[in-house]
Design a protein around this motif. Structure first.
Motif, PDB file in Angstrom:
ATOM      1  N   TYR A 118       0.830  -1.203   0.000  1.00 35.23           N
ATOM      2  CA  TYR A 118       0.000   0.000   0.000  1.00 35.23           C
ATOM      3  C   TYR A 118       0.866   1.255   0.000  1.00 35.23           C
ATOM      4  N   TYR A 119       1.949   1.228   0.783  1.00 30.84           N
ATOM      5  CA  TYR A 119       2.800   2.414   0.896  1.00 30.84           C
ATOM      6  C   TYR A 119       3.929   2.431  -0.147  1.00 30.84           C
ATOM      7  N   ALA A 120       4.535   1.265  -0.404  1.00 31.29           N
ATOM      8  CA  ALA A 120       5.686   1.233  -1.313  1.00 31.29           C
ATOM      9  C   ALA A 120       5.277   1.253  -2.785  1.00 31.29           C
ATOM     10  N   LEU A 121       4.147   0.622  -3.103  1.00 27.48           N
ATOM     11  CA  LEU A 121       3.724   0.507  -4.500  1.00 27.48           C
ATOM     12  C   LEU A 121       2.518   1.386  -4.830  1.00 27.48           C
ATOM     13  N   GLY A 126      -7.656  -3.146  -2.003  1.00 31.22           N
ATOM     14  CA  GLY A 126      -7.986  -4.446  -2.586  1.00 31.22           C
ATOM     15  C   GLY A 126      -6.808  -5.071  -3.303  1.00 31.22           C
ATOM     16  N   ALA A 127      -6.117  -4.286  -4.136  1.00 31.03           N
ATOM     17  CA  ALA A 127      -4.965  -4.797  -4.885  1.00 31.03           C
ATOM     18  C   ALA A 127      -3.819  -5.161  -3.945  1.00 31.03           C
ATOM     19  N   LEU A 129      -4.120  -6.229  -0.802  1.00 36.55           N
ATOM     20  CA  LEU A 129      -4.493  -7.502  -0.166  1.00 36.55           C
ATOM     21  C   LEU A 129      -4.341  -8.663  -1.139  1.00 36.55           C
ATOM     22  N   LEU A 130      -4.675  -8.414  -2.409  1.00 33.08           N
ATOM     23  CA  LEU A 130      -4.552  -9.463  -3.430  1.00 33.08           C
ATOM     24  C   LEU A 130      -3.085  -9.857  -3.610  1.00 33.08           C
ATOM     25  N   LEU A 131      -2.200  -8.884  -3.651  1.00 31.74           N
ATOM     26  CA  LEU A 131      -0.768  -9.176  -3.746  1.00 31.74           C
ATOM     27  C   LEU A 131      -0.294  -9.926  -2.505  1.00 31.74           C
ATOM     28  N   GLY A 132      -0.761  -9.499  -1.329  1.00 26.90           N
ATOM     29  CA  GLY A 132      -0.394 -10.182  -0.093  1.00 26.90           C
ATOM     30  C   GLY A 132      -0.804 -11.636  -0.102  1.00 26.90           C
ATOM     31  N   ALA A 133      -2.040 -11.905  -0.538  1.00 25.90           N
ATOM     32  CA  ALA A 133      -2.541 -13.286  -0.601  1.00 25.90           C
ATOM     33  C   ALA A 133      -1.780 -14.108  -1.636  1.00 25.90           C
ATOM     34  N   THR A 134      -1.332 -13.460  -2.703  1.00 23.62           N
ATOM     35  CA  THR A 134      -0.644 -14.169  -3.781  1.00 23.62           C
ATOM     36  C   THR A 134       0.722 -14.682  -3.352  1.00 23.62           C
ATOM     37  N   ILE A 135       1.476 -13.881  -2.596  1.00 18.30           N
ATOM     38  CA  ILE A 135       2.849 -14.282  -2.251  1.00 18.30           C
ATOM     39  C   ILE A 135       3.015 -14.702  -0.788  1.00 18.30           C
ATOM     40  N   ALA A 136       1.902 -14.860  -0.072  1.00 16.14           N
ATOM     41  CA  ALA A 136       1.992 -15.205   1.358  1.00 16.14           C
ATOM     42  C   ALA A 136       2.379 -16.653   1.600  1.00 16.14           C
ATOM     43  N   SER A 137       2.116 -17.530   0.641  1.00 12.95           N
ATOM     44  CA  SER A 137       2.385 -18.953   0.850  1.00 12.95           C
ATOM     45  C   SER A 137       3.763 -19.336   0.329  1.00 12.95           C
ATOM     46  N   THR A 138       4.311 -20.410   0.883  1.00 18.53           N
ATOM     47  CA  THR A 138       5.609 -20.924   0.439  1.00 18.53           C
ATOM     48  C   THR A 138       5.389 -21.948  -0.668  1.00 18.53           C
ATOM     49  N   ASP A 139       6.469 -22.553  -1.161  1.00 21.12           N
ATOM     50  CA  ASP A 139       6.359 -23.350  -2.385  1.00 21.12           C
ATOM     51  C   ASP A 139       6.880 -24.773  -2.221  1.00 21.12           C
TER      52      ASP A 139
END
Length: 413
Positions: A118-121, A126-127, A129-139
């Motif tokens: 939110y602050y850096a980009l 909504g966007a 949170l969507l980015l957070g949900a996208t990269i929150a999990s490991t692989d």
């Protein structure tokens, strides 16, 4: 006749593109092995180089259906394989840690990443949170090959693998919920959204268990195991049916395939087994298919990358990645392991878990879905996901063995 010729040309072009993807994947895997770099990094680079941005030899965007199949089925199959790697006996010893890391941990990571985004980009709520949900999990697709080469302590190894498999499913569900909320014209309340999330998880679990038990039973060494010779093909059918039935019933397809993999990988607990010859054939088939899925997803992600957006948002994206690695992950591990007295984690165990959190296949596939749906901020999100994958794989995956030695978490040989 002209339409038929056009269709034939399109089909031939798609086959050629898919063959090029496979060829690039083979070359990328060979190069990665030679220079000791995770192969998925090479796949991403090849996707950018041979995609529309530069050489334009691989342009899967012209075939949206094929693009969707690669992203959806590929990620589903890898989640299924991740589920098969989880052993219930070991999982029972660390179930509190794994459960918290894969649920509350994903949520904490998503929120911290969202704040940083939110602050850096300068993304909207909504966007972000969507980015957070996208990269929150490991692989699991990145972790499992690494752990096959490095003898990490069994309890620690199974915890990290189990977390990566479970949190991929939870992260995918969280992602789907946020994406649906962003694309729906009518806003949905938090209570209703929470109920829908629970419903998706429950349906996914039930469908995954049901499909896996039927399939494993029919391919077992029991009298009713009439399809045991077709075990490799059945593995593919499990993924497709579990995903599709769950989705059509309103559940999470990703949760269903993961649970199906968990049941199939622990079939002995259900009194089922398969002949050794059929098991070996199934294992070989799944490993090859999983490799193809990884190649395709990362190369396709590379072709989707907008280099101009990466140049524009690359530096602030690094800030988001650093927040994920050095704020979100350590905080998640500290919080989630503190409630598990039974696991008796040492300081070095926790430090190792803080460091090993590569981002990979599922975030890559989810990023592809974001680009396909063109949600607000998709260029920024795609660039940030790409940067996260590159940095975590190059920095963390390549140093796993060194960190494990320094922290003394290797098995005694």
């Amino acid at each position: 006749m002209g339409e038929m010729n056009t269709a034939a040309i399109s089909a031939n072009e798609l086959v050629l593109i898919m063959s090029l993807v496979a060829l690039l994947g083979i070359i990328g895997g060979w190069i990665g092995e030679k220079i000791k770099l995770p192969d998925v990094v090479i796949y991403l680079f090849f996707g950018v180089l041979f995609g529309p941005t530069f050489l334009n030899l691989v342009n899967i965007n012209a075939f949206p259906v094929a693009n969707e199949i690669i992203l959806t089925f590929g990620s589903a199959f890898i989640l299924y394989e991740g589920g098969r790697e989880v052993k219930l006996k070991v999982l029972n010893e660390v179930k509190v840690s794994v459960g918290l890391l894969a649920s509350i941990g994903v949520l904490i990571s998503a929120i911290i990443v969202a704040i940083a985004s939110y602050y850096a980009l300068n993304l909207g709520v909504g966007a972000s949170l969507l980015l957070g949900a996208t990269i929150a999990s490991t692989d699991p697709a990145a972790l499992i090959p690494i752990f096959k080469k490095i003898p990490i302590k069994k309890k620690l190894k199974q915890t990290v693998i189990s977390e990566s498999a479970f949190n991929d499913a939870f992260g995918a569900i969280l992602f789907t919920s946020i994406l649906t909320g962003m694309t729906m014209s009518q806003k949905v309340g938090m209570f209703k959204t929470s109920l829908e999330l629970i419903f998706m998880i429950v349906i996914g679990i039930l469908v995954g268990i049901g499909i896996a038990l039927i399939a494993v039973g029919l391919t077992s060494d029991k009298k009713y195991g009439i399809f045991h010779e077709y075990l490799p093909i059945v593995s593919t059918i499990i993924v497709v049916f579990a995903y599709e039935i769950s989705e059509r019933c309103g559940g999470s397809g990703y949760m269903a395939v993961f649970i199906a993999g968990l049941v199939a990988g622990n079939k002995k607990k259900f009194g089922l087994w398969v002949p050794d010859e059929d098991y070996a054939a199934g294992l070989c088939f799944r490993e090859h298919l999983s490799t193809i899925a990884r190649m395709s997803i990362f190369i396709v992600l590379g072709t989707h990358l907008d280099v101009n957006s990466l140049m524009k948002y690359g530096l602030p994206s690094i800030i988001v990645v650093l927040a994920l690695m050095f704020i979100a992950r350590p905080l998640v591990v500290l919080i989630c392991t503190s409630f598990d007295r039974r696991a008796n984690w040492s300081k070095n165990d926790k430090l190792f878990m803080m460091w090993v959190r590569e981002t990979g296949v599922i975030p890559a596939a989810l990023s592809g879905i974001i680009v396909s749906t063109k949600v607000p901020g998709y260029e920024v999100i795609s660039s940030a996901v790409f940067m996260t994958i590159i940095i975590t794989l190059v920095v963390q995956a390549s140093t796993t063995k060194l960190v494990a030695k320094k922290l003394n978490v290797l098995e005694d040989m």
